[in-house]
Design an enzyme around this catalytic site. Structure first.
Site, short mmCIF file in Angstrom:
data_model
loop_
_atom_site.label_atom_id
_atom_site.label_comp_id
_atom_site.label_asym_id
_atom_site.label_seq_id
_atom_site.Cartn_x
_atom_site.Cartn_y
_atom_site.Cartn_z
N ASN A 211 -10.26 -0.73 -0.41
CA ASN A 211 -8.79 -0.61 -0.37
C ASN A 211 -8.22 -1.11 -1.70
O ASN A 211 -8.25 -2.32 -1.97
CB ASN A 211 -8.27 -1.43 0.81
CG ASN A 211 -6.77 -1.34 0.98
OD1 ASN A 211 -6.06 -0.84 0.11
ND2 ASN A 211 -6.27 -1.82 2.10
N CYS B 263 0.82 -1.22 0.00
CA CYS B 263 0.00 0.00 0.00
C CYS B 263 0.85 1.27 0.00
O CYS B 263 0.33 2.35 -0.27
CB CYS B 263 -0.95 -0.01 1.19
SG CYS B 263 -2.01 -1.46 1.16
N HIS C 96 -3.73 6.75 3.00
CA HIS C 96 -4.07 5.46 2.41
C HIS C 96 -5.46 5.07 2.89
O HIS C 96 -5.82 5.27 4.05
CB HIS C 96 -3.03 4.43 2.87
CG HIS C 96 -3.39 3.02 2.50
ND1 HIS C 96 -3.74 2.66 1.22
CD2 HIS C 96 -3.46 1.89 3.26
CE1 HIS C 96 -3.99 1.36 1.20
NE2 HIS C 96 -3.84 0.88 2.41
O1 UT7 Z 1 -3.95 -1.73 3.38
C1 UT7 Z 1 -3.16 -2.61 4.08
C2 UT7 Z 1 -3.27 -2.44 5.50
N1 UT7 Z 1 -4.47 -3.08 6.01
C3 UT7 Z 1 -5.16 -2.50 6.94
O2 UT7 Z 1 -4.85 -1.39 7.31
C4 UT7 Z 1 -6.32 -3.27 7.56
C5 UT7 Z 1 -6.29 -3.07 9.05
N2 UT7 Z 1 -7.32 -3.82 9.76
C6 UT7 Z 1 -8.65 -3.54 9.67
O3 UT7 Z 1 -9.06 -2.69 8.92
C7 UT7 Z 1 -9.57 -4.27 10.60
O4 UT7 Z 1 -8.83 -4.98 11.55
C8 UT7 Z 1 -10.56 -5.23 9.88
C9 UT7 Z 1 -11.58 -4.44 9.09
C10 UT7 Z 1 -9.79 -6.17 8.97
C11 UT7 Z 1 -11.34 -6.05 10.92
O5 UT7 Z 1 -12.02 -5.20 11.81
P1 UT7 Z 1 -11.92 -5.45 13.38
O6 UT7 Z 1 -12.78 -4.43 14.02
O7 UT7 Z 1 -10.47 -5.47 13.74
O8 UT7 Z 1 -12.61 -6.85 13.53
P2 UT7 Z 1 -12.01 -8.19 14.13
O9 UT7 Z 1 -11.04 -8.77 13.19
O10 UT7 Z 1 -11.59 -7.94 15.56
O11 UT7 Z 1 -13.29 -9.09 14.16
C12 UT7 Z 1 -14.42 -8.78 15.02
C13 UT7 Z 1 -15.48 -9.85 14.78
C14 UT7 Z 1 -14.94 -11.27 14.81
O12 UT7 Z 1 -15.93 -12.10 15.39
P3 UT7 Z 1 -15.83 -12.56 16.94
O13 UT7 Z 1 -14.51 -13.29 17.02
O14 UT7 Z 1 -15.82 -11.28 17.73
O15 UT7 Z 1 -17.01 -13.40 17.12
C15 UT7 Z 1 -14.81 -11.62 13.36
O16 UT7 Z 1 -14.92 -12.99 13.12
O17 UT7 Z 1 -16.05 -9.66 13.50
C16 UT7 Z 1 -16.00 -10.89 12.75
N3 UT7 Z 1 -15.84 -10.58 11.35
C17 UT7 Z 1 -16.87 -10.33 10.54
N4 UT7 Z 1 -18.19 -10.30 10.73
C18 UT7 Z 1 -18.97 -9.98 9.68
C19 UT7 Z 1 -14.69 -10.47 10.65
N5 UT7 Z 1 -14.96 -10.16 9.38
C20 UT7 Z 1 -16.30 -10.07 9.28
C21 UT7 Z 1 -17.17 -9.77 8.22
N6 UT7 Z 1 -18.50 -9.74 8.48
N7 UT7 Z 1 -16.74 -9.48 6.98
#
Ligand code: UT7
Length: 338
Positions: free
Chosen positions: A293, A122, A263
Site C-alpha cells: 500500500n 489514500c 486503491h
Molecule cells: O489504505 C488505507 C486503508 N487501510 C486499509 O484498507 C487496511 C484495512 N485493513 C486490513 O487490510 C486488515 O484488517 C489487516 C491486513 C490490517 C489485518 O488483517 P485482519 O484479517 O483484519 O487481521 P486481524 O487484525 O483481525 O488480526 C488477526 C490475527 C490477530 O491475532 P489473534 O488476535 O487472532 O491471535 C493479529 O494479532 O493476526 C494477528 N496479526 C498478525 N499475525 C502475523 C496481525 N498482524 C500480523 C502479522 N503477522 N503481520
C-alpha cells in the site's frame, strides 16, 4: 477602468500521459520475518503483499514524485517548462512546509508552474485529479501535473507487525490536458468524507495538536496507527457503494466498466469490492503484491500497471476507486484517451 475578463473556454480534462517511480530497494516478507513476529504465509493470505519498495535514508517524497513526473512528461514529449500547475497528493511531505509541490517544481525545472499539496491519505490522488481537472476545465490551464507520492516507510513503526507489513514507498504522476473534440476524458466523480473515521487511521504526532516533543516520540505518536478491522469493513462497503452510484447517475452499470482501478490496500478488500460490484477480476487492476500500500501513489501506479498489461485501450470506460484515512472515499469515471 472597468473590469474585463477573457471568456472561459470550457473543455473536459483528459489524462494524456502517466509515469511512475519506485525506489530500487526491496523489503520482502522474508525480511519482515526477521524484524517482527510474522510470516510470509500470513502476509500473503491476509493482504496479498509479497514485496514493497523502500526509499533509502535521505530520499524523500519530492525525489520520488519528481522522477515519476519526469517519466510522465518524457512519455508525452512535454518539457517541464510547459507545465502550468503541479498538485502533489501525499501524507508524507518532505517537510510540514514548504509544500512538496514547490520542491518538485524546482527539481523538475517547471519554471512556469504554481502548485500545492493535498492531504487526503489514500484518496489524495483522486481528489487532486479532480482539482487538476477543474483547472483545465476552467480554461485557466492547459497542462497540469497530478502526482500521488508517499514515503510511508518514514512514518512506520517497524516493531508493529499490524502496520509495518502493509505499506511501501512510491510515486505516480499523470498529465492532464484538454480533451480534443472527439475525446471524452474525465466525466464525473463522487467524493465523500466521514470524519468519524479519524480515530481509526491516523498519525497523531507532529501537527499543531501534538507538536514533536521527547514525549510524543517516546509515545510513538509519529507513526501510523490503524484499527485494521474497522477500516477493512468500511473500505469494501464505501468503495463499492460510491462507484455504483457514480455509474448509475451516468446511465451505466458495473457491466459497462472495462477497467476498474481500486486503491491497493489489501487484496481481500479489492476482491470483495469487485464481488459486490459483480466485476470479473480480469477487469480489475491488482499490483499490491509488488508494491504494498503506497497510500496516495496506489492509483497512478495501478494505471501504469494497467497500461503495461494492456488492460487500458483508448476509449475504455474506467472507474478509479479510493478509500483512506479521514475517512476519505472517492470514485472517478473517465474514458481512457491514450
Ligand atoms: O489504505 C488505507 C486503508 N487501510 C486499509 O484498507 C487496511 C484495512 N485493513 C486490513 O487490510 C486488515 O484488517 C489487516 C491486513 C490490517 C489485518 O488483517 P485482519 O484479517 O483484519 O487481521 P486481524 O487484525 O483481525 O488480526 C488477526 C490475527 C490477530 O491475532 P489473534 O488476535 O487472532 O491471535 C493479529 O494479532 O493476526 C494477528 N496479526 C498478525 N499475525 C502475523 C496481525 N498482524 C500480523 C502479522 N503477522 N503481520
Amino acid at each position: 477602468m472597468s473590469l474585463t475578463a477573457k471568456p472561459l473556454t470550457p473543455a473536459r480534462a483528459k489524462i494524456s500521459s502517466v509515469g511512475m517511480y519506485v525506489p530500487p530497494k526491496l523489503l520482502t516478507n522474508a525480511d519482515l520475518e526477521s524484524m517482527v513476529e510474522t510470516n510470509d504465509e500470513w502476509i500473503v493470505t491476509r493482504t496479498g503483499i509479497r514485496v514493497r519498495h523502500i526509499a533509502e535514508k535521505g530520499v524523500a517524497t519530492s525525489d520520488l514524485a519528481t522522477e515519476a513526473a519526469r517519466r510522465c512528461l518524457a512519455a508525452r514529449g512535454v518539457d517541464a517548462s510547459e507545465i502550468d500547475a503541479i498538485l502533489v497528493a501525499t501524507v508524507t511531505p518532505d517537510m510540514m512546509f514548504p509544500a512538496t509541490a514547490c520542491l518538485v517544481q524546482h527539481k523538475l525545472g517547471a519554471t512556469h508552474a504554481w502548485g500545492f499539496d493535498l492531504s487526503a491519505a489514500c484518496s489524495g490522488f483522486v481528489y487532486a485529479l479532480q482539482m487538476g481537472a477543474k483547472l483545465i476545465e476552467s480554461g485557466a490551464h492547459s497542462k497540469v501535473l497530478v502526482i500521488g507520492a508517499d514515503v510511508m516507510s518514514s512514518i512506520l513503526d517497524y516493531t508493529d507487525r499490524t502496520t509495518c507489513i502493509l505499506f511501501g514507498d512510491g510515486a505516480g504522476a499523470v498529465l492532464l490536458e484538454p480533451a480534443a473534440a472527439d475525446e471524452v476524458g474525465l466525466v464525473d466523480f463522487k467524493h465523500e468524507v466521514d470524519g468519524t473515521g479519524a480515530t481509526s487511521l491516523y498519525m497523531a504526532g507532529g501537527g499543531s495538536l501534538h507538536p514533536a516533543t521527547a514525549e510524543t516520540v517516546a509515545a510513538k505518536m509519529h507513526y501510523v496507527h490503524q484499527d485494521g478491522g474497522s477500516v477493512f469493513k468500511v473500505a469494501v462497503r464505501k468503495m463499492a457503494e460510491l462507484s455504483e452510484s457514480l455509474l448509475k447517475r451516468n446511465g451505466l452499470t458495473p457491466a459497462d466498466v472495462d477497467c476498474f482501478v481500486p486503491h491497493q490496500a489489501n487484496l481481500r478488500i479489492i476482491q470483495a469490492t469487485a464481488e459486490r460490484l459483480g466485476l470479473p477480476l480480469e477487469r480489475v487492476v491488482v499490483n499490491i503484491g509488488e508494491y504494498g500500500n503506497t497510500t496516495a501513489a496506489t492509483i497512478p501506479l495501478a494505471l501504469c500497471t494497467a497500461m503495461e498489461k494492456g488492460m487500458l485501450r483508448k476509449g475504455a470506460t474506467v472507474v478509479l476507486a479510493s478509500f483512506g484515512g479521514g475517512y476519505t472515499v472517492g470514485s472517478t469515471l473517465l474514458r481512457w484517451e491514450i
